[in-house]
Design a protein around this motif. Structure first.
Motif, PDB file in Angstrom:
ATOM      1  N   GLY A   1      25.843 -14.667  64.719  1.00  0.00           N
ATOM      2  CA  GLY A   1      25.978 -13.679  63.661  1.00  0.00           C
ATOM      3  C   GLY A   1      24.834 -13.789  62.665  1.00  0.00           C
ATOM      4  O   GLY A   1      23.924 -14.605  62.816  1.00  0.00           O
TER       5      GLY A   1
ATOM      6  N   GLU B   1      27.627  -2.179  63.046  1.00  0.00           N
ATOM      7  CA  GLU B   1      27.398  -3.461  62.357  1.00  0.00           C
ATOM      8  C   GLU B   1      28.200  -3.546  61.067  1.00  0.00           C
ATOM      9  O   GLU B   1      28.835  -4.567  60.787  1.00  0.00           O
ATOM     10  CB  GLU B   1      25.908  -3.648  62.054  1.00  0.00           C
ATOM     11  CG  GLU B   1      25.057  -3.898  63.272  1.00  0.00           C
ATOM     12  CD  GLU B   1      25.369  -5.221  63.964  1.00  0.00           C
ATOM     13  OE1 GLU B   1      25.816  -6.180  63.290  1.00  0.00           O
ATOM     14  OE2 GLU B   1      25.171  -5.298  65.189  1.00  0.00           O
ATOM     15  N   LEU B   2      28.171  -2.487  60.260  1.00  0.00           N
ATOM     16  CA  LEU B   2      28.853  -2.533  58.970  1.00  0.00           C
ATOM     17  C   LEU B   2      30.369  -2.510  59.118  1.00  0.00           C
ATOM     18  O   LEU B   2      31.078  -3.207  58.379  1.00  0.00           O
ATOM     19  CB  LEU B   2      28.374  -1.393  58.075  1.00  0.00           C
ATOM     20  CG  LEU B   2      26.915  -1.486  57.638  1.00  0.00           C
ATOM     21  CD1 LEU B   2      26.523  -0.282  56.797  1.00  0.00           C
ATOM     22  CD2 LEU B   2      26.637  -2.786  56.888  1.00  0.00           C
TER      23      LEU B   2
ATOM     24  N   ARG C   1      35.620  -8.074  59.911  1.00  0.00           N
ATOM     25  CA  ARG C   1      35.614  -9.540  59.899  1.00  0.00           C
ATOM     26  C   ARG C   1      36.176 -10.091  58.590  1.00  0.00           C
ATOM     27  O   ARG C   1      36.854 -11.111  58.582  1.00  0.00           O
ATOM     28  CB  ARG C   1      34.188 -10.048  60.106  1.00  0.00           C
ATOM     29  CG  ARG C   1      34.085 -11.569  60.106  1.00  0.00           C
ATOM     30  CD  ARG C   1      32.721 -12.027  60.508  1.00  0.00           C
ATOM     31  NE  ARG C   1      32.557 -11.729  61.919  1.00  0.00           N
ATOM     32  CZ  ARG C   1      31.390 -11.535  62.510  1.00  0.00           C
ATOM     33  NH1 ARG C   1      30.288 -11.607  61.826  1.00  0.00           N
ATOM     34  NH2 ARG C   1      31.326 -11.263  63.789  1.00  0.00           N
ATOM     35  N   TYR C   2      35.912  -9.418  57.466  1.00  0.00           N
ATOM     36  CA  TYR C   2      36.267  -9.979  56.164  1.00  0.00           C
ATOM     37  C   TYR C   2      37.393  -9.252  55.441  1.00  0.00           C
ATOM     38  O   TYR C   2      37.957  -9.794  54.500  1.00  0.00           O
ATOM     39  CB  TYR C   2      35.024 -10.013  55.262  1.00  0.00           C
ATOM     40  CG  TYR C   2      33.933 -10.872  55.851  1.00  0.00           C
ATOM     41  CD1 TYR C   2      34.060 -12.253  55.904  1.00  0.00           C
ATOM     42  CD2 TYR C   2      32.796 -10.296  56.402  1.00  0.00           C
ATOM     43  CE1 TYR C   2      33.072 -13.052  56.464  1.00  0.00           C
ATOM     44  CE2 TYR C   2      31.799 -11.082  56.964  1.00  0.00           C
ATOM     45  CZ  TYR C   2      31.948 -12.448  56.992  1.00  0.00           C
ATOM     46  OH  TYR C   2      30.973 -13.226  57.560  1.00  0.00           O
TER      47      TYR C   2
ATOM     48  N   GLY D   1      23.323  -8.488  61.147  1.00  0.00           N
ATOM     49  CA  GLY D   1      23.756  -7.128  60.861  1.00  0.00           C
ATOM     50  C   GLY D   1      23.038  -6.498  59.680  1.00  0.00           C
ATOM     51  O   GLY D   1      22.502  -5.393  59.774  1.00  0.00           O
TER      52      GLY D   1
ATOM     53  N   THR E   1      31.960  -3.690  61.684  1.00  0.00           N
ATOM     54  CA  THR E   1      32.272  -5.029  62.192  1.00  0.00           C
ATOM     55  C   THR E   1      32.334  -6.035  61.053  1.00  0.00           C
ATOM     56  O   THR E   1      33.242  -6.868  60.990  1.00  0.00           O
ATOM     57  CB  THR E   1      31.238  -5.473  63.250  1.00  0.00           C
ATOM     58  OG1 THR E   1      31.307  -4.572  64.354  1.00  0.00           O
ATOM     59  CG2 THR E   1      31.505  -6.888  63.727  1.00  0.00           C
ATOM     60  N   ASN E   2      31.377  -5.963  60.121  1.00  0.00           N
ATOM     61  CA  ASN E   2      31.403  -6.857  58.956  1.00  0.00           C
ATOM     62  C   ASN E   2      32.677  -6.646  58.147  1.00  0.00           C
ATOM     63  O   ASN E   2      33.330  -7.614  57.736  1.00  0.00           O
ATOM     64  CB  ASN E   2      30.186  -6.627  58.056  1.00  0.00           C
ATOM     65  CG  ASN E   2      28.936  -7.269  58.587  1.00  0.00           C
ATOM     66  OD1 ASN E   2      28.959  -8.004  59.567  1.00  0.00           O
ATOM     67  ND2 ASN E   2      27.825  -6.973  57.952  1.00  0.00           N
ATOM     68  N   SER E   3      33.021  -5.384  57.893  1.00  0.00           N
ATOM     69  CA  SER E   3      34.247  -5.098  57.144  1.00  0.00           C
ATOM     70  C   SER E   3      35.464  -5.630  57.876  1.00  0.00           C
ATOM     71  O   SER E   3      36.344  -6.238  57.267  1.00  0.00           O
ATOM     72  CB  SER E   3      34.401  -3.591  56.917  1.00  0.00           C
ATOM     73  OG  SER E   3      33.423  -3.120  56.030  1.00  0.00           O
TER      74      SER E   3
ATOM     75  N   PRO F   1      28.127  -7.862  50.557  1.00  0.00           N
ATOM     76  CA  PRO F   1      27.615  -8.655  51.682  1.00  0.00           C
ATOM     77  C   PRO F   1      26.296  -9.312  51.281  1.00  0.00           C
ATOM     78  O   PRO F   1      25.598  -8.832  50.390  1.00  0.00           O
ATOM     79  CB  PRO F   1      27.407  -7.616  52.778  1.00  0.00           C
ATOM     80  CG  PRO F   1      27.167  -6.353  52.044  1.00  0.00           C
ATOM     81  CD  PRO F   1      27.994  -6.435  50.793  1.00  0.00           C
TER      82      PRO F   1
END
Length: 140
Positions: free
Chosen positions: A106, A58-59, A65-66, A109, A61-63, A95
């Motif tokens: 979304g 999850e983390l 994404r941004y 996460g 994926t967040n990184s 975040p």
């Protein structure tokens, strides 16, 4: 590693410490999951492998994404009865948890991280930020 203190050189040879840096590319999530899973099994921490892999996924994926720069992952298992995991990227903005509607794709996460971990948080770094979480380790 991006967004993490300079203590890595000292810790790199410490048992119970692992660190990786991934390019901000689609394969980073899969590679991070594999390395985390393999390392936790090597450390004999099978009891927390699935949840750790999920939260790292999850983390990262967040990184991904941004962030457009490298993504770092660190794990420490030698700091008492907990496993500490850190995910870093070059984006300075922390975040934000947000409510996710039933049909949203979304937004869950950080809710997963908050619910599944013992505690979690973020900290700024010279370049970027680190999001971390702790999991309780089973007692022998």
């Amino acid at each position: 590693m991006v967004g993490v203190s300079d203590s890595a050189g000292t810790l790199a040879s410490t048992p119970g410490f692992a660190e990786w840096t991934f390019p901000a590319e689609a394969g980073a999530v899969r590679t991070a999951r594999t390395l985390v899973r393999d390392t936790l099994r090597e450390w004999g921490l099978d009891a927390v492998t699935d949840v750790t892999v999920l939260l790292v996924s999850e983390l990262v994926t967040n990184s991904l994404r941004y962030a457009s720069g490298p993504i770092g992952v660190r794990m420490y298992s030698h700091a008492g009865p907990t496993l500490l995991v850190e995910v870093s990227d070059p984006v300075p903005d922390p975040p934000r948890e947000r409510p996710a509607g039933a049909d949203d794709e979304g937004g869950r996460g950080l809710q997963l991280v908050a619910l599944a971990s013992r505690r979690w948080g973020t900290r700024p770094a010279t370049t970027g930020k680190t999001v971390w979480f702790e999991l309780s380790l089973p007692t022998s």
